[in-house]
Every structure is written in C-alpha cells, then in structure tokens.
Write a protein that holds these residues in place. Structure first.
Motif, PDB file in Angstrom:
ATOM      1  N   VAL A  40      13.217  -7.624   0.534  1.00 17.75           N
ATOM      2  CA  VAL A  40      12.878  -8.262   1.808  1.00 17.75           C
ATOM      3  C   VAL A  40      12.555  -7.222   2.879  1.00 17.75           C
ATOM      4  CG1 VAL A  40      13.743  -9.711   3.674  1.00 17.75           C
ATOM      5  CG2 VAL A  40      14.124 -10.370   1.302  1.00 17.75           C
ATOM      6  N   LEU A  44       8.658  -6.567   1.585  1.00 19.93           N
ATOM      7  CA  LEU A  44       8.005  -7.600   2.392  1.00 19.93           C
ATOM      8  C   LEU A  44       7.960  -7.192   3.861  1.00 19.93           C
ATOM      9  CD1 LEU A  44       9.498 -10.806   0.750  1.00 19.93           C
ATOM     10  CD2 LEU A  44       7.255  -9.802   0.430  1.00 19.93           C
ATOM     11  N   GLY A  45       8.982  -6.471   4.314  1.00 23.38           N
ATOM     12  CA  GLY A  45       9.029  -6.047   5.727  1.00 23.38           C
ATOM     13  C   GLY A  45       7.859  -5.160   6.084  1.00 23.38           C
ATOM     14  N   LEU A  47       5.096  -4.914   4.503  1.00 23.82           N
ATOM     15  CA  LEU A  47       3.889  -5.722   4.359  1.00 23.82           C
ATOM     16  C   LEU A  47       3.665  -6.552   5.623  1.00 23.82           C
ATOM     17  CD1 LEU A  47       1.951  -6.106   1.972  1.00 23.82           C
ATOM     18  CD2 LEU A  47       3.144  -8.211   1.444  1.00 23.82           C
ATOM     19  N   ALA A  48       4.752  -7.144   6.121  1.00 24.41           N
ATOM     20  CA  ALA A  48       4.657  -7.965   7.328  1.00 24.41           C
ATOM     21  C   ALA A  48       4.196  -7.109   8.506  1.00 24.41           C
ATOM     22  CB  ALA A  48       6.005  -8.609   7.633  1.00 24.41           C
ATOM     23  N   ARG A 287      -0.328 -20.035 -12.329  1.00 23.03           N
ATOM     24  CA  ARG A 287       0.904 -20.785 -12.551  1.00 23.03           C
ATOM     25  C   ARG A 287       0.589 -22.142 -13.173  1.00 23.03           C
ATOM     26  NH1 ARG A 287       5.245 -23.589  -9.458  1.00 23.03           N
ATOM     27  NH2 ARG A 287       3.521 -24.425  -8.257  1.00 23.03           N
TER      28      ARG A 287
ATOM     29  N   LEU B  18       8.271 -14.702   6.185  1.00 16.56           N
ATOM     30  CA  LEU B  18       7.304 -13.632   6.434  1.00 16.56           C
ATOM     31  C   LEU B  18       6.495 -13.929   7.696  1.00 16.56           C
ATOM     32  CD1 LEU B  18       6.987 -11.304   4.440  1.00 16.56           C
ATOM     33  CD2 LEU B  18       4.812 -12.274   3.780  1.00 16.56           C
ATOM     34  N   MET B  21       8.535 -13.493  10.776  1.00 16.51           N
ATOM     35  CA  MET B  21       8.682 -12.067  11.082  1.00 16.51           C
ATOM     36  C   MET B  21       7.423 -11.530  11.755  1.00 16.51           C
ATOM     37  SD  MET B  21      10.476 -10.195   7.989  1.00 16.51           S
ATOM     38  CE  MET B  21      10.837  -8.487   8.164  1.00 16.51           C
ATOM     39  N   MET B  22       6.261 -11.964  11.201  1.00 18.85           N
ATOM     40  CA  MET B  22       4.985 -11.501  11.755  1.00 18.85           C
ATOM     41  C   MET B  22       4.857 -11.888  13.214  1.00 18.85           C
ATOM     42  SD  MET B  22       2.224 -12.296   8.818  1.00 18.85           S
ATOM     43  CE  MET B  22       0.830 -12.181   9.891  1.00 18.85           C
ATOM     44  N   PHE B  25       7.047  -9.855  15.477  1.00 18.07           N
ATOM     45  CA  PHE B  25       6.545  -8.509  15.769  1.00 18.07           C
ATOM     46  C   PHE B  25       5.309  -8.549  16.658  1.00 18.07           C
ATOM     47  CE2 PHE B  25       8.941  -7.172  11.933  1.00 18.07           C
ATOM     48  CZ  PHE B  25       9.684  -6.192  12.556  1.00 18.07           C
TER      49      PHE B  25
END
Lengths: 295, 397
Positions: A40, A44-45, A47-48, A287, B18, B21-22, B25
């Motif tokens: 996370v 992902l952090g 990436l965010a 999927r 996500l 979070m974006m 920020f």
C-alpha cells in the motif's frame, strides 16, 4: 542463564501467545501487516503520488510545478492527434507481439508438456530460460546489429533477392516478440502440463480426430494459460521504451513519458495513466476469460 | 478470509482508496518556497570542508584528475552523472549538490530558479587565461555578473560518408532542404532532442531572411512554426534519430546512416576506425555555410552549497591547464583554458578541435534555454522550452 531469566522470557512469549490465542483475525493481521504495508505505502503510494502530478501544471517561466488542480495535461493529450497516434501504435504493436508469441509458443509448450521425453523436457526448459540470463540491452543491441543494412539478416536474404526489415515498427515487433517469448511459453507449458493425458485419450477413444481433440479439449482447457501469458507479453511491450529507441525512430508511450518527465512532470504523469487504464481493461477481460482461475 | 467476501469488492476498495489518496495529495498544494536571485558570492576561499558533491556530464569528473584533486585539497569528490540538461536542473533543485557542469540550455533555468549563485572570478586564478570569447556570454553571465567558469565547448557538425555523398555538401540543405534531402531518404541521421529545432532555425536564418530570425533559441511563434514544419518535412527522410554518441557511431560504421548532424567526438572516432567519413570542409571553417549550433559548458555553484570552499577549489582545478587538457581530450571537446593546448597528449588536438580559432566559434550558436521572455523589445512572445519539448514529440510523430 538463571532460571528466573528463562521464566521471564517464557512469560513474555506466553503472554504474546496468549494475546493471539483464539483471535484468528489478529493472527492474520499481524502476519500480513508487513507485506500489505509495503504494497500500500511503497507500491500503490508512489503510484498515487505519480498520478496526482497529472493534475498539476508547470509554470512556463521558471519551469516549477504549480500544485493546484488542473486538467491542462489531459487537454493536451486529447487535443493533439500525435498522442492518439502514439497510443494506437503502442497498443497495436503490443497486441501483435502477444499474438505472435502465442502462435509460436503454443507448439513449443505442447511438445514440452506432452511429447518430449523427461530428458528432452529438461533441455527445452533450460533452452527457454537461457536467454533470460543475458542482459536485456545486449539482446536488443545484437538485434540492432543483425538488422542493420550490412547485418547478417540482409546478408542471408541477399542471394534470394530479398532484403530484411529496416529499423522501424517491423523491427520493434520482431525484437519484442523475441524478447518476451519465454514469458509466453512458460505459462502455457504449465497450463498444458495440468491437462490429464486421460482426457486426450478419452477424446480419441470417442472417435474425435486430432484436430477436434485440439479444438474441443486441449484449447479450451489451456486457454486461460494463454491469456495469463498474454498479460506478460502485452504489458511488457506496452511499457518498453528502450527497444523502440534502439531499433526504430518511432515513439512509444514510454518514450514520450521519458522525454517529458524532467521538464513537464504533469504531462508525463497524465500519459502514464494511459497504459494503466489499458492494462486495467485488459485484466478485466482476462479475468472474464478465466486467466486467474488457477492462481 | 471468509467465503462470502468478493475479490471484486476488495479490488474496488483498493481503487477507491487510491483515488482518495490522489485527491488528498492534489488538494494540498503546498506553497513552494520560491527562492529568486540565488545566494551571495563568496568573499574568500577558506579551508577545505572535506568533500564536494558535483552534478556532471559523463566524462567530466574522472578518477584521473579527481584523485589528484582529493590529495591536494582534502576535498573528497562525490559525483552524480546527469544524463540530460533537464535532469541536471532537477538534481540541482534538490539542493543536495555544491555545483554542476551546466550546458547553456540549463544555465538560464538554474539562474532563474535561484538555484545557483554568482561566481567571484577573483577567487579562481585560472579564470584569467580562459579564452576570452568564452567569457561574458549570455549563457554564463547574467546582468553583467558571471555565474560560472567555462569548462569546454563543441560544435554540432555536418558529417557524411564520403563514399556515398558526392559532391561534398557545404550547407545544412543536404539534410534540411526537402528536395535535396530526398535523395538520402532513410540514410539521414538527426540529433534526438528538442534543442535540435534550433538547428532548423539556424538554417532558416540564412535561407529565409523574411522570417527575421536573430537568435535560433529565441523564436516567435511564427519563426518557431516555420522551424517545426521544416523538421516535420525532414522526419520521413530521417533514418535515425540519435541521442547516444555510440548509437550514431554504429550506424555510420554499418552504413545505415550516410549524412547527418554530429559532434566532433564521433567524427574523429570514426576516422580513427578508418571509416570513410568527412565533416564540413576546412575551407568553410569546418562548418556548413549557415553556421551551426553547439554547446559551451559552465561550472556553476549551488546557492545552497554546503561545501563552497571545496567547490571553488574544484572550479579552479578543472580549468587549470593540465587538467583542462586531460578532460577535453578524454571527452572530445575544445578546452576552455588557453594554456591547456600545451598539455594535450595529441599535439594537434587543439588544432583539430579549433580551440584557438575564434573565427570558427563566431559562427557557432551555443545552446541556450528557450524562454518566453526574449529581450525587452519583443516582450513575452517567444516560445518557451516546454513548447519545444511538445513540438519535438509532434515532429517525431
């Protein structure tokens, strides 16, 4: 060590054990805290953070980032036709590489899984893995040498009055198909190994021709494995920017991100969203096709 | 995990997290401490601080001359290689480095951003004997104040394979004029960088005087569009855009490229290998008739330098005659130090690189940062570098 110290230690351990006893959620939580935290925060952090930058702008005077919400980068992406061309080119080549690799990999994987002797199988697995031991750059540069005007490919084709592909999209397609082939062979091989031989025999006993057996039994059962392999070849092609740079003049999504990352981070980030969106769509389809059923 | 939990739901939770979070920020736009003007220049070089952190082009800081420097001054040299000018600007903005070997397309940005300080040239004894045509240039001196010590320079030459390209070209038209260039379709080699747009501007300056181009790095929208459309016409004819010298060397050696823009370094290297290459003839002063773009690098000191004494010692060391000769020969460029020519290993090195020939350099337009503000008369109507980068993406298609 005195007996008290041992008792003391044991009691700490005991207390901890007591804490976890009968609390399965806590057990799982403690076990997963590390890896999940990494996923996370670290993965992902970051990436965010990158994606957030897509909504910033760059001041034309100082080149510094203006960190207020703006959609300017996306407007550029949608308004300039060149970015559409680059996205289409990248996705098309990625799809072509995937199809090519699937077509080449399937017979090899089938031979490895169902026909080859135990010894031959070992040799083939090593042969497939061997290219992965050498550096990616060395492989691309040797293709560059092979494809050049006086390279070995043109030399070999010359007696037949033919010429090999020049540097360009065809060269990128060739080199990428070569580079990512092992990533297609291995999942298909694993998928085919899982199909019991008895099913093939049963199909034959029931009078199916080899072609029908392949079409009705082997292909449906191994298709998820092909899709799994295609995720590798597709995403690896989508993200590569060194191969296009070395064997063509064409820009792929990665090249444009690379060119913009230090002068215009927002535009680079907005572009970085494109492969992410494409991959999410691809994974959703994969999927549906059952690629994740055996993972 | 319980049976009834859906993987899809988990995935959506992650995506939602996500996004949250974006937005978080994106919302907190921190007010950047915008420094302008840079720091003060040093009064006196004091004692060594024990180390110095440099950002440099590959080949500018090598053990052959950084080790003796460490022994002499006690300043340990830590170097971070910058791949491009843009990357160097980024690194300097981090404030972790004492100095940088900036090309002209980075220096103005660094001064504008307040990332570098003026240099007190009295504290650099070897500055005195640096070629005078390298001092007081628009990319190293701002408002009459020197911001750096010149390190070396080079020109972007026209190179061709003398077996295939006849007669010897004298103009950039051979690769830029759509009609002339067509006969070398697929064999043209062009530099892969937004700054290459300036090469087209140099050509247009000579051939389309109506456009009124003065400085190829300060282009109005009309001039810029003309340069870009010239390069768009060139694009289908280009066999290869190069950014690494080795890439161009390999394609000229293999015959994939026959004519294009190059550095002196590649030209001399190919010649040594015995390949049939020629560069713009000497009678022309080694450059095509229009002149050419080039670069001149400058050592600058960070406004946040933690080791200013060591940085000053380094700036003096790198332009000392013997070291400047060493680095110029290693890298393949003309030295900035006039006394360096007595110390080169190859006796004719300075002659080959035109180090002592001011007439040659008069016709070289050193890289500068394209800025929107291009002088008082025209105001803010020039095309800034971000637009150059975007146009470069469009040109390559």
């Amino acid at each position: 060590m005195t007996t008290e110290a041992v008792a003391e230690k044991r009691s700490v351990g005991r207390r901890l054990a007591g804490l976890f006893h009968g609390r399965p959620r806590l057990q799982v939580g403690a076990l997963l805290a590390g890896p999940l935290g990494w996923l996370v925060i670290g993965y992902l952090g970051s990436l965010a953070l990158l994606l957030v930058a897509a909504f910033w702008t760059v001041s034309p005077l100082s080149g510094e980032l203006d960190k207020t919400l703006s959609f300017e980068s996306f407007e550029i992406l949608f308004d300039e036709p060149v970015y559409r061309d680059i996205v289409v080119r990248t996705v098309t080549i990625a799809a072509l590489v995937t199809v090519t690799d699937a077509v080449i990999a399937f017979p090899i994987a089938f031979y490895m899984a169902k026909i080859a002797s135990r010894r031959m199988k070992a040799i083939l697995v090593v042969a497939v893995l061997l290219p992965l031991w050498s550096s990616y750059l060395v492989k691309v540069l040797s293709w560059r040498t092979m494809l050049s005007a006086d390279g070995i490919i043109n030399w070999a084709l010359e007696p037949f009055g033919l010429t090999g592909p020049e540097f360009g999209n065809t060269a990128v397609w060739l080199v990428m198909s070569y580079l990512w082939l092992p990533f297609m062979i291995l999942p298909i091989y694993a998928g085919l190994e899982r199909i019991p031989n008895s099913l093939i025999s049963a199909s034959e006993d029931l009078g199916a021709s080899p072609l029908t057996t392949f079409r009705r039994v082997i292909l449906p059962l191994s298709f998820p494995a092909v899709v799994a392999g295609s995720i590798f070849t597709f995403s690896l092609t989508l993200g590569d920017y060194i191969t296009p740079r070395l064997v063509s003049n064409n820009q792929f999504i990665g090249n444009v991100i690379y060119n913009n990352i230090s002068t215009n981070l927002p535009l680079a980030s907005a572009l970085a969203l494109v492969p992410i969106v494409v991959m999410i769509a691809y994974l959703l389809v994969a999927r549906k096709l059952g690629a994740f059923e055996h993972i | 995990m319980k049976k009834d939990s859906h993987p899809a739901r988990t995935a959506w939770l992650v995506v939602a997290g996500l996004l949250a979070m974006m937005l978080l920020f994106a919302g907190c736009g921190s007010d950047d401490d915008s420094t302008t003007g840079g720091g003060e220049e040093l009064e006196k070089v004091g004692k060594s601080e024990g180390e110095v952190n440099l950002v440099a082009w590959a080949g500018y800081v090598e053990p052959a001359w950084s080790k003796p420097f460490e022994q002499k001054t006690g300043c340990k040299v830590n170097v971070k290689i910058g791949g491009t000018s843009d990357e160097m600007v980024q690194l300097m903005r981090s404030g972790q480095y004492d100095g940088v070997s900036a090309s002209g397309n980075a220096s103005a940005r660094l001064v504008d951003g307040g990332d570098v300080s003026p240099v007190n040239v009295n504290l650099v004894p070897n500055y005195e004997t640096i070629f005078s045509d390298l001092k007081d240039q628009p990319y190293n001196t701002f408002d009459g104040q020197p911001y750096g010590i010149p390190h070396g320079r080079g020109a972007n030459l026209l190179m061709w394979n003398s077996d295939d390209v006849k007669p010897a070209p004298t103009s950039w038209g051979v690769i830029l004029d759509p009609k002339e260039a067509a006969q070398y379709k697929g064999k043209i080699s062009a530099y892969d960088d937004p700054i290459y747009i300036a090469d087209a501007a140099v050509y247009l300056k000579a051939h389309e005087p109506d456009l009124g181009i003065e400085n190829p790095y300060q282009l109005t929208q009309e001039q810029f569009d003309a340069a870009v459309s010239l390069l768009e016409e060139q694009q289908p004819l280009v066999g290869e855009y190069w950014s690494e010298a080795t890439k161009q060397i390999s394609s000229f050696a293999s015959g994939d490229s026959q004519v294009g823009t190059t550095w002196q370094y590649q030209y001399f290297l190919l010649q040594e290998e015995g390949d049939p290459v020629a560069a713009s003839p000497a009678s022309q002063g080694f450059l095509p008739s229009e002149g050419a773009t080039g670069w001149s690098d400058t050592w600058m000191i960070s406004s946040q330098a933690k080791h200013p004494n060591c940085m000053y010692m380094w700036m003096d060391w790198i332009v000392s005659p013997k070291v400047n000769a060493e680095v110029a020969e290693y890298f393949g460029e003309a030295p900035a130090q006039s006394l360096a020519c007595d110390h080169t290993a190859q006796k004719d090195f300075c002659e080959k690189y035109h180090a002592e020939n001011p007439g040659f350099w008069k016709r070289v337009y050193y890289w500068e940062t394209p800025l929107a503000d291009c002088g008082e008369e025209s105001g803010d109507d020039c095309v800034d570098y971000n637009k150059w980068v975007q146009a470069w993406t469009t040109i390559k298609g």
